[in-house]
Write a protein that holds these residues in place. Structure first.
Motif, PDB file in Angstrom:
ATOM      1  N   PRO B  97       0.850  -1.193   0.000  1.00 15.80           N
ATOM      2  CA  PRO B  97       0.000   0.000   0.000  1.00 15.80           C
ATOM      3  C   PRO B  97       0.886   1.244   0.000  1.00 15.80           C
ATOM      4  CG  PRO B  97      -0.597  -1.508   1.789  1.00 15.80           C
ATOM      5  CD  PRO B  97       0.670  -2.022   1.198  1.00 15.80           C
ATOM      6  N   ASN B  98       0.604   2.184  -0.894  1.00 16.88           N
ATOM      7  CA  ASN B  98       1.468   3.371  -0.986  1.00 16.88           C
ATOM      8  C   ASN B  98       0.658   4.656  -0.994  1.00 16.88           C
ATOM      9  OD1 ASN B  98       0.274   2.934  -3.433  1.00 16.88           O
ATOM     10  ND2 ASN B  98       2.125   3.152  -4.666  1.00 16.88           N
ATOM     11  N   PRO B  99      -0.058   4.937   0.115  1.00 18.60           N
ATOM     12  CA  PRO B  99      -0.798   6.202   0.145  1.00 18.60           C
ATOM     13  C   PRO B  99       0.179   7.383   0.097  1.00 18.60           C
ATOM     14  CG  PRO B  99      -1.269   4.851   2.108  1.00 18.60           C
ATOM     15  CD  PRO B  99      -0.142   4.206   1.386  1.00 18.60           C
ATOM     16  N   PHE B 100      -0.304   8.518  -0.395  1.00 22.79           N
ATOM     17  CA  PHE B 100       0.518   9.730  -0.334  1.00 22.79           C
ATOM     18  C   PHE B 100       0.650  10.142   1.126  1.00 22.79           C
ATOM     19  CE2 PHE B 100      -1.830  10.562  -4.506  1.00 22.79           C
ATOM     20  CZ  PHE B 100      -0.831   9.983  -5.261  1.00 22.79           C
ATOM     21  N   PRO B 101       1.735  10.790   1.481  1.00 22.56           N
ATOM     22  CA  PRO B 101       1.884  11.237   2.877  1.00 22.56           C
ATOM     23  C   PRO B 101       1.018  12.472   3.148  1.00 22.56           C
ATOM     24  CG  PRO B 101       3.806  11.859   1.605  1.00 22.56           C
ATOM     25  CD  PRO B 101       2.919  11.103   0.675  1.00 22.56           C
ATOM     26  N   SER B 102      -0.289  12.271   2.975  1.00 19.86           N
ATOM     27  CA  SER B 102      -1.214  13.375   3.253  1.00 19.86           C
ATOM     28  C   SER B 102      -2.478  12.764   3.857  1.00 19.86           C
ATOM     29  CB  SER B 102      -1.532  14.133   1.962  1.00 19.86           C
ATOM     30  OG  SER B 102      -2.036  13.244   0.991  1.00 19.86           O
ATOM     31  N   SER B 103      -3.494  13.583   4.062  1.00 19.54           N
ATOM     32  CA  SER B 103      -4.682  13.083   4.750  1.00 19.54           C
ATOM     33  C   SER B 103      -5.438  12.063   3.905  1.00 19.54           C
ATOM     34  CB  SER B 103      -5.619  14.242   5.091  1.00 19.54           C
ATOM     35  OG  SER B 103      -6.208  14.718   3.900  1.00 19.54           O
ATOM     36  N   VAL B 104      -6.316  11.310   4.564  1.00 18.25           N
ATOM     37  CA  VAL B 104      -7.162  10.347   3.866  1.00 18.25           C
ATOM     38  C   VAL B 104      -7.920  11.065   2.758  1.00 18.25           C
ATOM     39  CG1 VAL B 104      -9.192   8.854   4.138  1.00 18.25           C
ATOM     40  CG2 VAL B 104      -7.379   8.816   5.871  1.00 18.25           C
ATOM     41  N   TYR B 105      -8.493  12.214   3.098  1.00 20.27           N
ATOM     42  CA  TYR B 105      -9.281  12.989   2.140  1.00 20.27           C
ATOM     43  C   TYR B 105      -8.432  13.394   0.935  1.00 20.27           C
ATOM     44  CZ  TYR B 105     -12.460  16.575   0.310  1.00 20.27           C
ATOM     45  OH  TYR B 105     -13.288  17.298  -0.489  1.00 20.27           O
ATOM     46  N   GLU B 106      -7.249  13.942   1.214  1.00 14.05           N
ATOM     47  CA  GLU B 106      -6.391  14.431   0.125  1.00 14.05           C
ATOM     48  C   GLU B 106      -5.932  13.300  -0.786  1.00 14.05           C
ATOM     49  OE1 GLU B 106      -5.647  17.371  -1.096  1.00 14.05           O
ATOM     50  OE2 GLU B 106      -7.068  18.174   0.372  1.00 14.05           O
ATOM     51  N   ASN B 107      -5.697  12.123  -0.195  1.00 17.06           N
ATOM     52  CA  ASN B 107      -5.297  10.972  -1.004  1.00 17.06           C
ATOM     53  C   ASN B 107      -6.312  10.696  -2.107  1.00 17.06           C
ATOM     54  OD1 ASN B 107      -2.953   8.919  -0.519  1.00 17.06           O
ATOM     55  ND2 ASN B 107      -3.355   9.854   1.472  1.00 17.06           N
ATOM     56  N   PRO B 112      -8.884  13.787  -8.771  1.00 15.36           N
ATOM     57  CA  PRO B 112      -9.934  14.689  -9.271  1.00 15.36           C
ATOM     58  C   PRO B 112      -9.482  16.156  -9.292  1.00 15.36           C
ATOM     59  CG  PRO B 112     -10.870  13.099  -7.754  1.00 15.36           C
ATOM     60  CD  PRO B 112      -9.399  12.876  -7.743  1.00 15.36           C
ATOM     61  N   LYS B 113      -8.686  16.579  -8.303  1.00 14.53           N
ATOM     62  CA  LYS B 113      -8.197  17.968  -8.290  1.00 14.53           C
ATOM     63  C   LYS B 113      -7.306  18.227  -9.499  1.00 14.53           C
ATOM     64  CE  LYS B 113      -8.196  19.386  -3.438  1.00 14.53           C
ATOM     65  NZ  LYS B 113      -7.343  19.500  -2.248  1.00 14.53           N
ATOM     66  N   LEU B 114      -6.417  17.248  -9.804  1.00 15.23           N
ATOM     67  CA  LEU B 114      -5.542  17.398 -10.975  1.00 15.23           C
ATOM     68  C   LEU B 114      -6.365  17.481 -12.251  1.00 15.23           C
ATOM     69  CD1 LEU B 114      -2.504  14.976 -10.544  1.00 15.23           C
ATOM     70  CD2 LEU B 114      -2.548  17.453 -10.263  1.00 15.23           C
ATOM     71  N   ARG B 115      -7.521  16.782 -12.211  1.00 12.46           N
ATOM     72  CA  ARG B 115      -8.402  16.817 -13.386  1.00 12.46           C
ATOM     73  C   ARG B 115      -9.119  18.147 -13.504  1.00 12.46           C
ATOM     74  NH1 ARG B 115     -11.138  11.912 -11.843  1.00 12.46           N
ATOM     75  NH2 ARG B 115     -13.150  12.863 -12.185  1.00 12.46           N
ATOM     76  N   GLY B 116      -8.982  19.003 -12.476  1.00 12.04           N
ATOM     77  CA  GLY B 116      -9.571  20.338 -12.562  1.00 12.04           C
ATOM     78  C   GLY B 116     -10.845  20.517 -11.763  1.00 12.04           C
ATOM     79  N   ILE B 117     -11.197  19.494 -10.967  1.00 14.22           N
ATOM     80  CA  ILE B 117     -12.394  19.649 -10.144  1.00 14.22           C
ATOM     81  C   ILE B 117     -11.993  20.430  -8.889  1.00 14.22           C
ATOM     82  CG2 ILE B 117     -14.181  18.436  -8.836  1.00 14.22           C
ATOM     83  CD1 ILE B 117     -13.765  16.104 -10.908  1.00 14.22           C
ATOM     84  N   LYS B 118     -12.606  21.614  -8.697  1.00 13.53           N
ATOM     85  CA  LYS B 118     -12.170  22.470  -7.595  1.00 13.53           C
ATOM     86  C   LYS B 118     -13.246  22.648  -6.537  1.00 13.53           C
ATOM     87  CE  LYS B 118      -8.663  25.156 -10.026  1.00 13.53           C
ATOM     88  NZ  LYS B 118      -8.978  24.871 -11.465  1.00 13.53           N
ATOM     89  N   LYS B 119     -14.516  22.513  -6.976  1.00 10.23           N
ATOM     90  CA  LYS B 119     -15.628  22.780  -6.065  1.00 10.23           C
ATOM     91  C   LYS B 119     -15.611  21.820  -4.877  1.00 10.23           C
ATOM     92  CE  LYS B 119     -20.368  23.528  -6.690  1.00 10.23           C
ATOM     93  NZ  LYS B 119     -21.518  23.120  -7.481  1.00 10.23           N
ATOM     94  N   LYS B 120     -15.616  22.371  -3.659  1.00  6.15           N
ATOM     95  CA  LYS B 120     -15.518  21.559  -2.450  1.00  6.15           C
ATOM     96  C   LYS B 120     -16.625  20.500  -2.381  1.00  6.15           C
ATOM     97  CE  LYS B 120     -14.139  21.057   2.072  1.00  6.15           C
ATOM     98  NZ  LYS B 120     -14.736  19.743   2.335  1.00  6.15           N
ATOM     99  N   SER B 121     -17.858  20.928  -2.696  1.00 12.83           N
ATOM    100  CA  SER B 121     -18.975  19.982  -2.567  1.00 12.83           C
ATOM    101  C   SER B 121     -18.830  18.814  -3.550  1.00 12.83           C
ATOM    102  CB  SER B 121     -20.314  20.697  -2.788  1.00 12.83           C
ATOM    103  OG  SER B 121     -20.344  21.244  -4.079  1.00 12.83           O
ATOM    104  N   ALA B 122     -18.320  19.121  -4.757  1.00 12.41           N
ATOM    105  CA  ALA B 122     -18.125  18.056  -5.762  1.00 12.41           C
ATOM    106  C   ALA B 122     -17.037  17.098  -5.294  1.00 12.41           C
ATOM    107  CB  ALA B 122     -17.763  18.667  -7.110  1.00 12.41           C
ATOM    108  N   LEU B 123     -15.946  17.667  -4.765  1.00 12.00           N
ATOM    109  CA  LEU B 123     -14.850  16.823  -4.273  1.00 12.00           C
ATOM    110  C   LEU B 123     -15.311  15.961  -3.093  1.00 12.00           C
ATOM    111  CD1 LEU B 123     -11.806  19.271  -4.461  1.00 12.00           C
ATOM    112  CD2 LEU B 123     -12.130  17.188  -5.802  1.00 12.00           C
ATOM    113  N   ASP B 124     -16.080  16.576  -2.179  1.00  9.27           N
ATOM    114  CA  ASP B 124     -16.606  15.819  -1.029  1.00  9.27           C
ATOM    115  C   ASP B 124     -17.384  14.599  -1.510  1.00  9.27           C
ATOM    116  OD1 ASP B 124     -15.525  17.644   0.626  1.00  9.27           O
ATOM    117  OD2 ASP B 124     -17.420  18.571   1.270  1.00  9.27           O
ATOM    118  N   GLU B 125     -18.210  14.842  -2.527  1.00  5.66           N
ATOM    119  CA  GLU B 125     -19.052  13.766  -3.048  1.00  5.66           C
ATOM    120  C   GLU B 125     -18.188  12.643  -3.652  1.00  5.66           C
ATOM    121  OE1 GLU B 125     -22.120  13.259  -2.663  1.00  5.66           O
ATOM    122  OE2 GLU B 125     -22.452  11.613  -4.092  1.00  5.66           O
TER     123      GLU B 125
END
Lengths: 218, 254
Positions: B97-107, B112-125
Motif C-alpha cells: 500500500p502506498n498512500p501519499f503522505p497526506s490526509s485520507v481525504y487528500e489521497n 480529481p483535483k488534478l483533473r480540474g475539479i475544484k468545487k468543495k462539494s463536488a470533491l466531497d461527493e
C-alpha cells in the motif's frame, strides 16, 4: 518425493486394499453359494465391518487432503475420484453380504438346478471389479472403456437367468421361494457390475477431466 | 452478470528491458467486467505485462515494446496516446500500500483535483463515493483529516483502491494487492474485488493460486515470458490442457 505425493500414494494403496477386500468378499460369497459352504458365507458377513471401516477412513483422509493441501488439477481429480470409488466399493461389499445371506438360506434347501448362469455372471463381474481397480492404478488406457462394455454381458445373463427360473416357477409354484432367491442373487451381481462401471467412468474422468456418466460412450 | 466484450486485445506483444526479453509474443484478450488473473513463477513476465497495460514500463528507460496493445481497439503505444488520460482510465494498485503522505481525504481528492475539479462539494461527493465503493467509508469517515499513513495495512490498500476509483477508471490493474496483508484483510479485499467487478474490469497478478482460483473468471498462466495457457478459471484449475500449467498449479514445478 514430497509429503503430499506420499499421501496420494497412500490414498491409492488404501483404495487398492479396499478393492482387494471387496474382491475377496464377492468371490467367497459366490463360492459359498455354489459349493454350499455356509461357514464361508458367515465369514463374508462377519468381515464386512472391515470394509466399512476402511471406507470411512479413506473418506476422512480425502477430506483432510482437500482441506490441508488444496489440491488442484490432476490431484483434485484423483481425490474426488477416490471418494466416489470408495462409495461404490463399499456398496459392492454390502451386495456380497446380501449374496452370502441368500446363500445361507439356499444352502438349507435342496438344489433346484445346478448353477450355470450365476457362476458365469460372477466371473465376468469379478473381472470387471479387478480390471476397474487395475485401471485406477495404471491410469489412462483403454481398459476402463472395455470394462464398461462387459456390463452388457452381465445384463444379458441376468435376463437369461430370470427367464430360466421363471420356467421353474411356472412349472411348480413350490419352486418359487428358492427361484426368487436365485433371481435376487443374479440381481446383486448385476448391481456389482454396475458399480464397477461407475468406477470406470470416474477413472475416465480422473484421466481426461471429462464426465462421461449418463452419456453414450464410444 | 454484465455482458462481456474485449476491452483489451493484446496481439503479438513483446517487452524488452535492454537485451532481456521479459514478455514474448503474447496474445491475450481481456474481458470487460470480469476478473482476469495472471499467474506464474517469479520472473515469468506477469508484472511486466500488467504494467505494459497502462504504460507504467515507460518509466524504465531501457524498456521497449513491439506488437499491439489495443485498448478499445486503439493501440496505447501509438505516439498520439495521452498517457495521463490512459492511466486515469486504466488505474493501478500495487503490492505494498502506498498512500501519499497526506490526509485520507487528500489521497482520494488528489486525482480529481488534478483533473480540474475544484468545487468543495463536488470533491466531497467524489471522496465519499470512492471510499464507500472501496468499503472504507465507515472506518474513516470520522478521520478524513488523519494521515493516510496512520491506517492499518488493509485499510491503506483500500485507500489506494479508493484513490484509483476516484478517477472513475474503466480498468484497475492489481499487482499482488494482498501479498503484504493478513488473511482477514485479504478476504476483505477479495470481496471488494468481486463487488467492483460489476462496474470495473479487473486484471490481477497474484502469486497466490488459491486467490486466483477464488476470485477470477479467467486465468492466464505465464512462464519465461510466454503465455502458456489461458482459459476459464475452473478449467485451468480442474483440468488444464497444458502439462506446464498442470505442473505449476499442482506445485510440482522445477
Amino acid at each position: 518425493m514430497s509429503i503430499f505425493e506420499n499421501e496420494l500414494n497412500e490414498l491409492r494403496e488404501n483404495i487398492l486394499k479396499l478393492g482387494y477386500m471387496v474382491e475377496n468378499a464377492i468371490r467367497d460369497s459366490v463360492k459359498s453359494l455354489v459349493e454350499r459352504d455356509t461357514e464361508l458365507a458367515k465369514q463374508v458377513i462377519k468381515r464386512d465391518h472391515l470394509v466399512n471401516a476402511l471406507d470411512v477412513k479413506i473418506d476422512e483422509e480425502c477430506v483432510r487432503l482437500i482441506a490441508l493441501r488444496q489440491p488442484m488439477a490432476r490431484d483434485l481429480r484423483l481425490i474426488t475420484t477416490a471418494m466416489k470409488i470408495t462409495t461404490d466399493l463399499e456398496r459392492m461389499g454390502d451386495l456380497a453380504v446380501n449374496i452370502a445371506e441368500r446363500a445361507i438360506e439356499l444352502n438349507q434347501e435342496p438344489q433346484l438346478k445346478p448353477f450355470v448362469n450365476i457362476p458365469k455372471m460372477a466371473e465376468i463381474t469379478q473381472s470387471m471389479v479387478r480390471d476397474s481397480l487395475d485401471s485406477f492404478v495404471t491410469g489412462c488406457s483403454r481398459l476402463p472403456y472395455e470394462v464398461i462394455k462387459r456390463d452388457d454381458e452381465v445384463d444379458e445373463l441376468t435376463v437369461k437367468n430370470f427367464e430360466e427360473l421363471l420356467a421353474f416357477m411356472i412349472k411348480d409354484p413350490k419352486n418359487i421361494p428358492v427361484a426368487v432367491k436365485r433371481t435376487y442373487i443374479a440381481k446383486y451381481l448385476e448391481r456389482i457390475a454396475d458399480h464397477a462401471t461407475n468406477i470406470c467412468e470416474m477413472i475416465i474422468y480422473m484421466c481426461k477431466g471429462k464426465m462421461i456418466r449418463h452419456t453414450e460412450i464410444t | 452478470m454484465v455482458e462481456e466484450k474485449n476491452i483489451f486485445e493484446i496481439k503479438n506483444f513483446n517487452v524488452w528491458y535492454g537485451d532481456f526479453q521479459a514478455v514474448k509474443d503474447v496474445n491475450l484478450n481481456i474481458s470487460s467486467n470480469r476478473i482476469t488473473a495472471i499467474i506464474g513463477p517469479s520472473g515469468c513476465g506477469k508484472s511486466t505485462l500488467l504494467r505494459a497495460m497502462n504504460r507504467m514500463n515507460d518509466l524504465i528507460t531501457s524498456s521497449r515494446t513491439s506488437g499491439q496493445m489495443l485498448f478499445h481497439n486503439i493501440d496505447i503505444y501509438d505516439k498520439n496516446t495521452d498517457v495521463i488520460e490512459l492511466r486515469r482510465r486504466v488505474g493501478m494498485v500495487f503490492q505494498k500500500p502506498n498512500p501519499f503522505p497526506s490526509s485520507v481525504y487528500e489521497n482520494v481528492a488528489y486525482g480529481p483535483k488534478l483533473r480540474g475539479i475544484k468545487k468543495k462539494s463536488a470533491l466531497d461527493e467524489i471522496v465519499e463515493q470512492a471510499l464507500i465503493k472501496a468499503d472504507l467509508w465507515k472506518e474513516v469517515k470520522d478521520k478524513l483529516n488523519d494521515s493516510g499513513l496512520s491506517l492499518s495495512g488493509g485499510q491503506m490498500q483500500r485507500l489506494c483502491i479508493a484513490r484509483s476509483l476516484a478517477q472513475q477508471p474503466e480498468v484497475i490493474l492489481f499487482d499482488e494487492p494482498t501479498s503484504a496483508l493478513d488473511p482477514i484483510s485479504t478476504a476483505h479485499i477479495e470481496n471488494l474485488l468481486q463487488e467492483l467487478q460489476k462496474t470495473v474490469t479487473i486484471v490481477i497478478v497474484t502469486h497466490n493460486m488459491q486467490q486466483a482460483a477464488r476470485i477470477s473468471h479467467y486465468t492466464a498462466f505465464m512462464y519465461l515470458g510466454e503465455l502458456i495457457e489461458f482459459g476459464n478459471t475452473d478449467t485451468i484449475f480442474v483440468n488444464p490442457a497444458n502439462k506446464l500449467t498442470e505442473e505449476y498449479i499442482t506445485g510440482r514445478f522445477g
